[in-house]
Design a protein around this motif. Structure first.
Motif, PDB file in Angstrom:
ATOM      1  N   MET A  92      -7.566  -1.105  -3.597  1.00  0.00           N
ATOM      2  CA  MET A  92      -6.851  -0.536  -2.469  1.00  0.00           C
ATOM      3  C   MET A  92      -7.815  -0.225  -1.322  1.00  0.00           C
ATOM      4  SD  MET A  92      -4.561   2.942  -2.210  1.00  0.00           S
ATOM      5  CE  MET A  92      -5.999   3.964  -2.436  1.00  0.00           C
ATOM      6  N   GLU A 114      -4.258   4.697   7.711  1.00  0.00           N
ATOM      7  CA  GLU A 114      -5.131   4.004   6.776  1.00  0.00           C
ATOM      8  C   GLU A 114      -6.531   4.600   6.734  1.00  0.00           C
ATOM      9  OE1 GLU A 114      -4.976  -0.173   7.568  1.00  0.00           O
ATOM     10  OE2 GLU A 114      -3.156  -0.412   6.357  1.00  0.00           O
ATOM     11  N   ARG A 143      -4.084  -7.426   2.673  1.00  0.00           N
ATOM     12  CA  ARG A 143      -3.313  -6.827   1.592  1.00  0.00           C
ATOM     13  C   ARG A 143      -2.938  -7.826   0.501  1.00  0.00           C
ATOM     14  NH1 ARG A 143       0.899  -2.602   4.535  1.00  0.00           N
ATOM     15  NH2 ARG A 143      -0.657  -1.478   5.772  1.00  0.00           N
ATOM     16  N   LYS A 174       5.275   5.312  -6.264  1.00  0.00           N
ATOM     17  CA  LYS A 174       3.917   5.332  -5.738  1.00  0.00           C
ATOM     18  C   LYS A 174       3.291   6.717  -5.860  1.00  0.00           C
ATOM     19  CE  LYS A 174       4.981   3.232  -1.767  1.00  0.00           C
ATOM     20  NZ  LYS A 174       4.808   2.589  -0.424  1.00  0.00           N
ATOM     21  N   TYR A 197       0.489  -0.085  -4.169  1.00  0.00           N
ATOM     22  CA  TYR A 197      -0.906  -0.318  -3.811  1.00  0.00           C
ATOM     23  C   TYR A 197      -1.686  -1.029  -4.922  1.00  0.00           C
ATOM     24  CZ  TYR A 197      -1.922   3.947  -6.510  1.00  0.00           C
ATOM     25  OH  TYR A 197      -2.017   4.897  -7.501  1.00  0.00           O
ATOM     26  N   GLY A 222       0.797  -1.219   0.000  1.00  0.00           N
ATOM     27  CA  GLY A 222       0.000   0.000   0.000  1.00  0.00           C
ATOM     28  C   GLY A 222       0.826   1.264   0.000  1.00  0.00           C
ATOM     29  N   LEU A 223       0.143   2.383   0.221  1.00  0.00           N
ATOM     30  CA  LEU A 223       0.819   3.677   0.219  1.00  0.00           C
ATOM     31  C   LEU A 223       1.573   3.935   1.509  1.00  0.00           C
ATOM     32  CD1 LEU A 223      -1.929   5.894  -1.452  1.00  0.00           C
ATOM     33  CD2 LEU A 223       0.282   5.257  -2.422  1.00  0.00           C
TER      34      LEU A 223
END
Length: 319
Positions: free
Chosen positions: A81, A24, A90, A272, A177, A16-17
């Motif tokens: 995402m 989150e 994830r 990203k 992500y 993810g980011l």
């Protein structure tokens, strides 16, 4: 040593980011709002262009296709995402990862080519106004849109076929992500030379070449507009290009940094950040860029919304 079986990696983990769980909730809210705005904005533009006969011109035909591609590009990456954040999971299966990568490249290539096609449309409209209707015939417009759809399909399929020959063993965490090509290649424990050569070849064809064509088109446009005697005429000509130039700067400014810059200057965080720009931010901003600077499109949007409100009120009063 023989590489492990291909099935040794049945899934990947999308980091993810941000790896901080406290961020989150903020990321989920932010990207959910961005995706809703993207979906509503682009679909409204498509509906407005389809419902208004005055907008059935090559420029708006290309814009409707661009809006659809932007919507699909955001849909391919952002919802997954959001689901991962909400479910605290994830993981993504190998097959789903390749499917997501296919559609990401498919719509990304379409985006790049359509932006170049729109630059050509503006070039013909400004530099050859008397022959515009003849040059931009329905047949040519169909080819300028249909050709890229077929081309994107073939290129994206080739990426996937080259990816299926690779072996992924051991480490399966993607610092991204969504399933992008470059992070996946770094995880492979087999030779990826053919894939990297094809990536550079495709980047040159679908990013560098369209960008050069856009620059050449606008160079001709600037020369043509400079010859217009009145300041009002020059402003009007440039105003029709301003929206498109903003989109060009947003899209190519990020994609060139990811796919054409040397790997030595790229980091996972930069990749990203760039990906967020062309998969979430640009598709969200495009409807605003085109509608706010376009009187005809704003009028069509107002008519569309007023019709929907009127029909809704009529339906309620009838019940």
């Amino acid at each position: 040593m023989e590489p492990r079986n291909r099935t040794s990696t049945a899934e990947f983990i999308l980091l993810g980011l941000s790896e901080r769980s406290e961020r989150e909730t903020l990321l989920f809210s932010l990207f959910l709002c961005m995706y809703v705005v993207t979906a509503v904005g682009n679909l409204l533009i498509i509906m407005a262009i389809s419902s208004d006969s005055h907008l059935h011109t090559p420029m708006y035909f290309f814009l409707a296709n661009l809006s659809w591609v932007d919507f699909c590009l955001a849909t391919d990456t952002v919802p997954k995402m959001l689901v991962n954040i909400q479910t605290k999971s994830r993981s993504i299966s190998y097959s789903c990862c390749l499917t997501q990568m296919y559609f990401f490249h498919f719509f990304g290539i379409m985006d790049s080519v359509l932006i170049a096609v729109m630059a050509y449309d503006r070039f013909v409209a400004i530099c050859h106004p008397l022959h515009y209707a003849t040059i931009m015939s329905p047949r040519l417009c169909g080819l300028l849109v249909g050709g890229p759809w077929l081309f994107s399909c073939l290129i994206s399929l080739t990426h996937i076929l080259l990816m299926t020959r690779l072996v992924f063993c051991g480490h399966n965490e993607l610092p991204h992500y969504f399933c992008d090509l470059t992070p996946l290649l770094r995880l492979s424990c087999t030779d990826t030379t053919a894939n990297k050569i094809f990536v550079l070849l495709v980047a040159g064809i679908v990013i560098a070449m369209p960008f050069v064509c856009i620059l050449a088109s606008y160079a001709r446009i600037i020369v043509a507009v400079a010859k217009v005697p009145s300041a009002g005429g020059r402003r009007k000509a440039f105003s029709t290009c301003g929206s498109h130039l903003s989109v060009v700067a947003l899209f190519y400014g990020t994609t060139i940094g990811v796919y054409l810059c040397p790997s030595s200057v790229r980091t996972a965080m930069k990749e990203k950040a760039s990906a967020v720009m062309y998969t979430a931010v640009t598709p969200m901003l495009n409807p605003f860029i085109y509608s706010l600077r376009n009187r005809d499109l704003k009028g069509a949007l107002r008519k569309l919304v007023s019709r929907k409100i009127t029909s809704s009120m009529t339906a309620r009063s009838g019940t």
